[in-house]
Design an enzyme around this catalytic site. Structure first.
Site, short mmCIF file in Angstrom:
data_model
loop_
_atom_site.label_atom_id
_atom_site.label_comp_id
_atom_site.label_asym_id
_atom_site.label_seq_id
_atom_site.Cartn_x
_atom_site.Cartn_y
_atom_site.Cartn_z
CE1 TYR A 178 -3.41 2.82 0.79
CE2 TYR A 178 -2.09 3.26 2.75
CZ TYR A 178 -3.10 3.62 1.88
OH TYR A 178 -3.79 4.80 2.09
CD GLU A 228 -7.80 8.07 5.85
OE1 GLU A 228 -7.87 7.97 7.09
OE2 GLU A 228 -6.80 7.69 5.21
CD1 TRP A 243 -3.88 1.89 6.18
CD2 TRP A 243 -5.96 2.67 6.02
NE1 TRP A 243 -4.22 1.91 4.86
CE2 TRP A 243 -5.50 2.39 4.73
CE3 TRP A 243 -7.26 3.16 6.18
CZ2 TRP A 243 -6.27 2.59 3.58
CZ3 TRP A 243 -8.04 3.37 5.04
CH2 TRP A 243 -7.54 3.09 3.76
#
Length: 200
Positions: free
Chosen positions: A26, A48, A56
């Site tokens: 990522y 988000e 995350w």
């Protein structure tokens, strides 16, 4: 404390990558590179907002499930979601089943349509908030620009878009280059930002 960690290829990466093996891919292929695609920008704002209070890693692991659940974050489709869709999503074990956040995505899809109608595009709008003097890499969780964007989005009726959420969005979508000094991807991000055609 070092802000970099040795990656699988022996090169240095931002230290947060060591929190999970999947973070390296990522980080190397997405994080911090400028984005002008409205659908991707909308998706990231939504993800988000789902991350608020969570890690995350949890959201990234469920990202494909989120995309399936929310029609690939096509805001024109999501804007038409009904109460029945909300109930369906609350039963979907593949996503974060938080009613407020699910309802916020639908609301924000409708607000995205309004934003495009008034401003031309989501990309043109968010890139107005690119920082001229960003903070030193990975030293801040908000910025004057993220505070300003958050305030304006809230005024426009968006939900779950606080300054910290917006700042994380800005980091990920390349509005600032927050790769750590010494990170192997920092120069790549800088090059991409230099050649980026800023949307208007």
């Amino acid at each position: 404390m070092s802000k970099t960690v040795t990656g699988p290829d022996g090169e240095q990466r931002c230290a947060w990558c060591q929190a999970a093996p999947e973070f390296f891919e990522y980080h190397d292929n997405e994080w911090g590179y400028p984005v002008a695609d409205d659908q991707r920008l909308f998706e990231k704002l939504c993800l988000e907002s789902f991350q608020s209070g969570l890690s995350w890693r949890t959201i990234l692991a469920k990202r494909e499930n989120f995309r399936k659940a929310f029609c690939g974050f096509d805001f024109n489709k999501v804007a038409g979601f009904s109460d029945a869709d909300i109930e369906r999503l609350l039963q979907d074990e593949g996503i974060v089943r938080h009613r407020g956040k699910i309802e916020a995505v639908i609301n924000n899809a409708q607000r995205a349509q309004e934003l495009i109608a008034s401003e031309g595009s989501i990309a043109g709008y968010v890139w107005r908030y690119e920082a001229e003097n960003p903070p030193e890499p990975q030293t801040a969780s908000t910025s004057p620009e993220s505070v300003a964007m958050s305030k304006d989005l809230k005024k426009r009726g968006w939900k779950f878009v606080g300054p910290t959420t917006v700042f994380a969005f800005m980091q990920a979508m390349g509005l600032i280059n927050d790769h750590a000094m010494g990170c192997a991807q920092r120069e790549k991000a800088a090059q991409l930002r230099r050649s980026f055609q800023k949307p208007t």
